[in-house]
Design an enzyme around this catalytic site. Structure first.
Site, PDB file in Angstrom:
ATOM      1  N   ARG A 104     -20.371 -13.065  -4.669  1.00  0.00           N
ATOM      2  CA  ARG A 104     -19.227 -12.883  -5.550  1.00  0.00           C
ATOM      3  C   ARG A 104     -18.927 -14.229  -6.202  1.00  0.00           C
ATOM      4  NH1 ARG A 104     -12.942 -13.046  -4.389  1.00  0.00           N
ATOM      5  NH2 ARG A 104     -12.262 -12.263  -6.398  1.00  0.00           N
ATOM      6  N   HIS A 221      -5.310  -2.281 -10.078  1.00  0.00           N
ATOM      7  CA  HIS A 221      -5.820  -2.849  -8.822  1.00  0.00           C
ATOM      8  C   HIS A 221      -4.650  -3.565  -8.163  1.00  0.00           C
ATOM      9  CE1 HIS A 221      -8.836  -4.862  -6.133  1.00  0.00           C
ATOM     10  NE2 HIS A 221      -7.725  -5.551  -5.936  1.00  0.00           N
ATOM     11  N   ARG A 254       2.321 -14.308  -5.891  1.00  0.00           N
ATOM     12  CA  ARG A 254       2.257 -14.887  -7.249  1.00  0.00           C
ATOM     13  C   ARG A 254       3.311 -14.255  -8.142  1.00  0.00           C
ATOM     14  NH1 ARG A 254      -4.070 -13.827  -8.051  1.00  0.00           N
ATOM     15  NH2 ARG A 254      -4.342 -13.744  -5.803  1.00  0.00           N
ATOM     16  N   GLY A 346      -2.603   0.054  -3.851  1.00  0.00           N
ATOM     17  CA  GLY A 346      -2.867   1.178  -4.755  1.00  0.00           C
ATOM     18  C   GLY A 346      -3.498   2.367  -4.056  1.00  0.00           C
TER      19      GLY A 346
HETATM   20  P1  ADP Z   1      -6.741  -8.453  -1.030  1.00  0.00           P
HETATM   21  O1  ADP Z   1      -6.273  -8.556  -2.448  1.00  0.00           O
HETATM   22  O2  ADP Z   1      -6.486  -9.681  -0.229  1.00  0.00           O
HETATM   23  O3  ADP Z   1      -8.132  -7.863  -0.886  1.00  0.00           O
HETATM   24  P2  ADP Z   1      -5.864  -5.857  -0.098  1.00  0.00           P
HETATM   25  O4  ADP Z   1      -6.510  -5.115  -1.216  1.00  0.00           O
HETATM   26  O5  ADP Z   1      -6.389  -5.644   1.278  1.00  0.00           O
HETATM   27  O6  ADP Z   1      -5.731  -7.405  -0.369  1.00  0.00           O
HETATM   28  O7  ADP Z   1      -4.300  -5.433  -0.104  1.00  0.00           O
HETATM   29  C1  ADP Z   1      -3.375  -6.003   0.752  1.00  0.00           C
HETATM   30  C2  ADP Z   1      -2.030  -5.299   0.537  1.00  0.00           C
HETATM   31  O8  ADP Z   1      -2.186  -3.896   0.776  1.00  0.00           O
HETATM   32  C3  ADP Z   1      -0.937  -5.778   1.476  1.00  0.00           C
HETATM   33  O9  ADP Z   1       0.279  -5.938   0.757  1.00  0.00           O
HETATM   34  C4  ADP Z   1      -0.805  -4.620   2.443  1.00  0.00           C
HETATM   35  O10 ADP Z   1       0.489  -4.505   2.979  1.00  0.00           O
HETATM   36  C5  ADP Z   1      -1.090  -3.447   1.542  1.00  0.00           C
HETATM   37  N1  ADP Z   1      -1.422  -2.245   2.312  1.00  0.00           N
HETATM   38  C6  ADP Z   1      -2.509  -2.005   3.067  1.00  0.00           C
HETATM   39  N2  ADP Z   1      -2.405  -0.802   3.678  1.00  0.00           N
HETATM   40  C7  ADP Z   1      -1.212  -0.270   3.289  1.00  0.00           C
HETATM   41  C8  ADP Z   1      -0.508   0.943   3.568  1.00  0.00           C
HETATM   42  N3  ADP Z   1      -1.019   1.877   4.360  1.00  0.00           N
HETATM   43  N4  ADP Z   1       0.688   1.123   2.983  1.00  0.00           N
HETATM   44  C9  ADP Z   1       1.221   0.198   2.181  1.00  0.00           C
HETATM   45  N5  ADP Z   1       0.621  -0.958   1.859  1.00  0.00           N
HETATM   46  C10 ADP Z   1      -0.577  -1.193   2.416  1.00  0.00           C
END
Ligand code: ADP
Length: 416
Positions: A104, A221, A254, A346
């Site tokens: 990446r 996203h 952010r 999402g």
């Molecule tokens: P990154 O951008 O670091 O890859 P992720 O795509 O894993 O992060 O997203 C992290 C976010 O997703 C956090 O705010 C986490 O609380 C939220 N999240 C993960 N699972 C759930 C869930 N079941 N309900 C609500 N929010 C969630």
């Protein structure tokens, strides 16, 4: 072909070993043999966690003082896995061999419009983009250098976060600054999350049978970093992240869009230095800064349910700003087929999707509350049957896209 997918950050390495080829891509039968994460690299207590397919998570604390040590550890994990499987009489040994490596790369500048086999010229191109992503590109490149040392002639491929957005027209990528700043310093909107957005828009077409050249989509996203992208006829035409991943909607820590004069005000009134402003906007703002509690959406939704007003406010601001971007991009596209939610928030947070989609029904996108609530992190449609614009949640899979791109680039196959 087995592709080792590496995502090297400043103190972490995410890795997966994915087996893929044309047949597996067509059948969606790619196999993840290993996935893991090394954190706190550069310390005597780096955290190594990984899991082989169908086996429990292993976790340990180890001294890994640099990226060379960390990537070497990944190779060792694979070798030990192969030996253990061979000792148990399995055929796993061959399955865990590495045939190519996919990296990446966060920033490809204007130069890289698709994934590339890495050679000296590509390395120079990535180095030229370092001033545009000083916190990311040097670490992404480290992964390449370490693998070159360890594997010599093994093919390595760079997959750029910015590449998918190379189709932005100038009227969408230029800022309202004197043109010279673009000409001399390449200050413009680049956009990020391109690998994720490309994956979910491809998956949407796979699920619906829609043609690439006629699909108009808005992809949200929403993870720790968040971005909204407008896709017209399969191509990115606008995206909320800009020169850096700080612009756009509000994120975990952010700020997203703010009036640039606020920065000047803080530098003058509070005498903040540039690096202090950078920390304020990148690490102390967003959901975390507004709630004063957490950047974690799960935590905030729980606090909100328990009656915490600041958490509620943070979630409201988050959702309101995303809805505004959707409205703006809908107007920019003119015609819209689908809104797609992905990323940790999402793809999981039904409540957030509901708050975002509130009032979008007036425009023609009607959420089905039952479908939305019952989806539970899987992929599927969450709009009402009579909704003119469909709404989807589709889990992203950047690693899979990097593995498939690597396979295609190594075999000289066209990239979809
Ligand atoms: P990154 O951008 O670091 O890859 P992720 O795509 O894993 O992060 O997203 C992290 C976010 O997703 C956090 O705010 C986490 O609380 C939220 N999240 C993960 N699972 C759930 C869930 N079941 N309900 C609500 N929010 C969630």
């Amino acid at each position: 072909m087995n592709v080792l997918v590496l995502n090297c950050g400043s103190s972490s390495v995410k890795f997966q070993l994915i087996e893929t080829d044309s047949e597996k891509i067509a059948d969606r039968a790619d196999v993840v043999h290993l996935q893991g994460l090394i954190e706190k690299i550069g310390t005597a207590e780096a955290i190594v966690s990984y899991t082989f397919a169908d086996s429990p998570l292993k976790r340990s604390s180890e001294e890994l003082l640099n990226h060379h040590a960390a990537v070497s550890r990944v190779v060792q994990i694979l070798e030990q896995g192969a030996q253990a499987a061979a000792a148990a009489g399995g055929t796993q040994g061959r399955k865990l061999a590495i045939d190519a490596i996919g990296h990446r790369m966060v920033h490809g500048g204007e130069h890289f419009t698709e994934s590339h086999l890495i050679d000296e010229e590509v390395v120079r191109g990535i180095e030229r983009a370092i001033p545009l992503a000083p916190l990311h590109n040097p670490h992404n490149l480290k992964g390449y250098y370490v693998c070159r040392d360890l594997f010599r002639d093994m093919p390595q491929v760079a997959v750029f976060d910015t590449a998918f957005h190379h189709t932005l027209p100038p009227y969408a990528f230029l800022y309202g600054l004197p043109y010279d700043y673009y000409r001399r310093q390449r200050i413009r909107r680049y956009g990020f999350h391109g690998t994720s957005v490309r994956y979910v828009s491809y998956r949407y077409r796979e699920l619906t049978g829609a043609a690439k050249t006629t699909s108009n989509l808005i992809v949200c996203h929403l993870g720790n970093g968040c971005s909204i992208t407008a896709i017209e006829n399969g191509q990115s035409v606008d995206t909320s992240m800009g020169f850096t991943p700080l612009e756009g909607v509000m994120m975990g820590t952010r700020s997203g869009d703010i009036d640039p004069s606020i920065i000047l005000h803080l530098m003058t009134k509070d005498e903040l230095a540039p690096h202090e402003v950078a920390t304020l906007l990148n690490r102390w703002s967003g959901l975390y800064g507004l709630s004063g509690e957490s950047n974690d959406m799960r935590h905030l939704l729980n606090s909100m349910a328990a009656g915490d007003e600041r958490s509620k406010l943070a979630v409201q601001v988050f959702c309101y700003r995303i809805r505004k971007y959707i409205g703006a991009y809908w107007a920019a596209l003119g015609r819209l087929d689908a809104i797609i939610f992905t990323g940790g928030i999402g793809q999981n947070a039904a409540m957030v999707r509901q708050l975002i989609c509130d009032r979008l029904d007036a425009l023609g996108a009607t959420l089905d509350e039952g479908r939305n609530l019952s989806l539970g992190g899987r992929e599927g449609v969450i709009s009402a049957p009579n909704s003119r614009v469909s709404i989807w949640a589709i889990p992203t899979n950047e690693e899979l896209l990097i593995a498939r791109d690597t396979y295609r680039v190594v075999h000289g196959l066209p990239l979809p």
